[in-house]
Motif scaffolding. Structure first.
Motif, PDB file in Angstrom:
ATOM      1  N   ILE A   1       2.749   6.015  -6.342  1.00  0.00           N
ATOM      2  CA  ILE A   1       2.640   5.980  -7.800  1.00  0.00           C
ATOM      3  C   ILE A   1       2.291   7.362  -8.377  1.00  0.00           C
ATOM      4  CG2 ILE A   1       1.255   5.051  -9.704  1.00  0.00           C
ATOM      5  CD1 ILE A   1       1.320   2.370  -8.287  1.00  0.00           C
ATOM      6  N   PRO A   2       1.420   8.165  -7.749  1.00  0.00           N
ATOM      7  CA  PRO A   2       1.141   9.492  -8.313  1.00  0.00           C
ATOM      8  C   PRO A   2       2.382  10.370  -8.489  1.00  0.00           C
ATOM      9  CG  PRO A   2      -0.527   8.955  -6.719  1.00  0.00           C
ATOM     10  CD  PRO A   2       0.510   7.888  -6.621  1.00  0.00           C
TER      11      PRO A   2
ATOM     12  N   VAL B   1      -7.335  12.975 -22.979  1.00  0.00           N
ATOM     13  CA  VAL B   1      -7.600  11.581 -22.569  1.00  0.00           C
ATOM     14  C   VAL B   1      -6.333  10.950 -21.992  1.00  0.00           C
ATOM     15  CG1 VAL B   1      -8.289   9.310 -23.411  1.00  0.00           C
ATOM     16  CG2 VAL B   1      -9.450  11.344 -24.257  1.00  0.00           C
ATOM     17  N   THR B   2      -5.209  11.193 -22.613  1.00  0.00           N
ATOM     18  CA  THR B   2      -3.946  10.664 -22.103  1.00  0.00           C
ATOM     19  C   THR B   2      -3.648  11.215 -20.720  1.00  0.00           C
ATOM     20  OG1 THR B   2      -3.102  10.557 -24.358  1.00  0.00           O
ATOM     21  CG2 THR B   2      -1.483  10.442 -22.597  1.00  0.00           C
ATOM     22  N   ILE B   3      -3.853  12.502 -20.543  1.00  0.00           N
ATOM     23  CA  ILE B   3      -3.616  13.120 -19.244  1.00  0.00           C
ATOM     24  C   ILE B   3      -4.563  12.540 -18.196  1.00  0.00           C
ATOM     25  CG2 ILE B   3      -3.681  15.294 -17.950  1.00  0.00           C
ATOM     26  CD1 ILE B   3      -2.871  16.682 -20.589  1.00  0.00           C
ATOM     27  N   ALA B   4      -5.833  12.343 -18.550  1.00  0.00           N
ATOM     28  CA  ALA B   4      -6.809  11.788 -17.612  1.00  0.00           C
ATOM     29  C   ALA B   4      -6.445  10.376 -17.191  1.00  0.00           C
ATOM     30  CB  ALA B   4      -8.204  11.804 -18.241  1.00  0.00           C
ATOM     31  N   VAL B   5      -5.991   9.564 -18.130  1.00  0.00           N
ATOM     32  CA  VAL B   5      -5.605   8.188 -17.788  1.00  0.00           C
ATOM     33  C   VAL B   5      -4.404   8.183 -16.867  1.00  0.00           C
ATOM     34  CG1 VAL B   5      -4.636   6.069 -18.778  1.00  0.00           C
ATOM     35  CG2 VAL B   5      -6.599   7.162 -19.863  1.00  0.00           C
ATOM     36  N   ILE B   6      -3.450   9.050 -17.119  1.00  0.00           N
ATOM     37  CA  ILE B   6      -2.242   9.086 -16.284  1.00  0.00           C
ATOM     38  C   ILE B   6      -2.548   9.638 -14.906  1.00  0.00           C
ATOM     39  CG2 ILE B   6       0.034  10.136 -16.071  1.00  0.00           C
ATOM     40  CD1 ILE B   6       0.256   9.922 -19.120  1.00  0.00           C
ATOM     41  N   VAL B   7      -3.392  10.652 -14.835  1.00  0.00           N
ATOM     42  CA  VAL B   7      -3.757  11.218 -13.537  1.00  0.00           C
ATOM     43  C   VAL B   7      -4.582  10.212 -12.758  1.00  0.00           C
ATOM     44  CG1 VAL B   7      -5.094  13.011 -12.378  1.00  0.00           C
ATOM     45  CG2 VAL B   7      -3.565  13.628 -14.214  1.00  0.00           C
TER      46      VAL B   7
ATOM     47  N   LEU C   1       0.821  -1.209   0.000  1.00  0.00           N
ATOM     48  CA  LEU C   1       0.000   0.000   0.000  1.00  0.00           C
ATOM     49  C   LEU C   1       0.858   1.264   0.000  1.00  0.00           C
ATOM     50  CD1 LEU C   1      -2.813  -1.090   2.483  1.00  0.00           C
ATOM     51  CD2 LEU C   1      -2.968  -0.859   0.001  1.00  0.00           C
ATOM     52  N   ALA C   2       1.985   1.238   0.698  1.00  0.00           N
ATOM     53  CA  ALA C   2       2.890   2.391   0.696  1.00  0.00           C
ATOM     54  C   ALA C   2       3.461   2.624  -0.704  1.00  0.00           C
ATOM     55  CB  ALA C   2       4.013   2.175   1.705  1.00  0.00           C
TER      56      ALA C   2
ATOM     57  N   TYR D   1       6.287  11.783 -14.901  1.00  0.00           N
ATOM     58  CA  TYR D   1       6.166  11.400 -16.303  1.00  0.00           C
ATOM     59  C   TYR D   1       5.454  12.487 -17.112  1.00  0.00           C
ATOM     60  CZ  TYR D   1       4.715   8.913 -20.480  1.00  0.00           C
ATOM     61  OH  TYR D   1       4.489   8.560 -21.788  1.00  0.00           O
ATOM     62  N   LEU D   2       4.380  13.040 -16.568  1.00  0.00           N
ATOM     63  CA  LEU D   2       3.673  14.129 -17.250  1.00  0.00           C
ATOM     64  C   LEU D   2       4.577  15.334 -17.453  1.00  0.00           C
ATOM     65  CD1 LEU D   2       0.154  14.084 -15.547  1.00  0.00           C
ATOM     66  CD2 LEU D   2       0.673  13.575 -17.938  1.00  0.00           C
ATOM     67  N   ALA D   3       5.382  15.657 -16.459  1.00  0.00           N
ATOM     68  CA  ALA D   3       6.264  16.814 -16.565  1.00  0.00           C
ATOM     69  C   ALA D   3       7.356  16.588 -17.612  1.00  0.00           C
ATOM     70  CB  ALA D   3       6.903  17.116 -15.213  1.00  0.00           C
TER      71      ALA D   3
END
Length: 84
Positions: free
Chosen positions: A61-62, A78-84, A55-56, A68-70
């Motif tokens: 993971i976020p 849609v890609t951003i929503a899936v990754i977020v 769980l830790a 990765y987004l940066a």
């Protein structure tokens, strides 16, 4: 949220409020509920002390996904929503 809203010239993804609201409001709520159920099933199956490390890791993971987004700076909502 500021990283998602800031324009690309300032290092953000340049999303509008409507897209961010959809991601956080609809998609975020549904995935939060699913994650709560999955976490509960994991703890029920393995007990809390045995599943604590897993769980830790999952809670961190976020950090990796925002990194990765940066780095990739996608423009597709849609890609951003899936990754977020």
């Amino acid at each position: 949220p500021l990283f998602l809203l800031d324009p690309t010239s300032a290092g953000g993804l340049g999303m509008d409020n409507e897209s961010l609201g959809h991601i956080n409001g609809t998609v975020g709520t549904l995935t939060f509920i699913a994650g709560a159920f999955l976490g509960g099933f994991l703890v029920a199956k393995r007990t809390l002390p045995r599943s604590f490390f897993t769980l830790a890791l999952v809670l961190n993971i976020p950090h990796l996904t925002y990194f990765y987004l940066a780095q990739t700076m996608p423009t597709d909502t849609v890609t951003i929503a899936v990754i977020v």
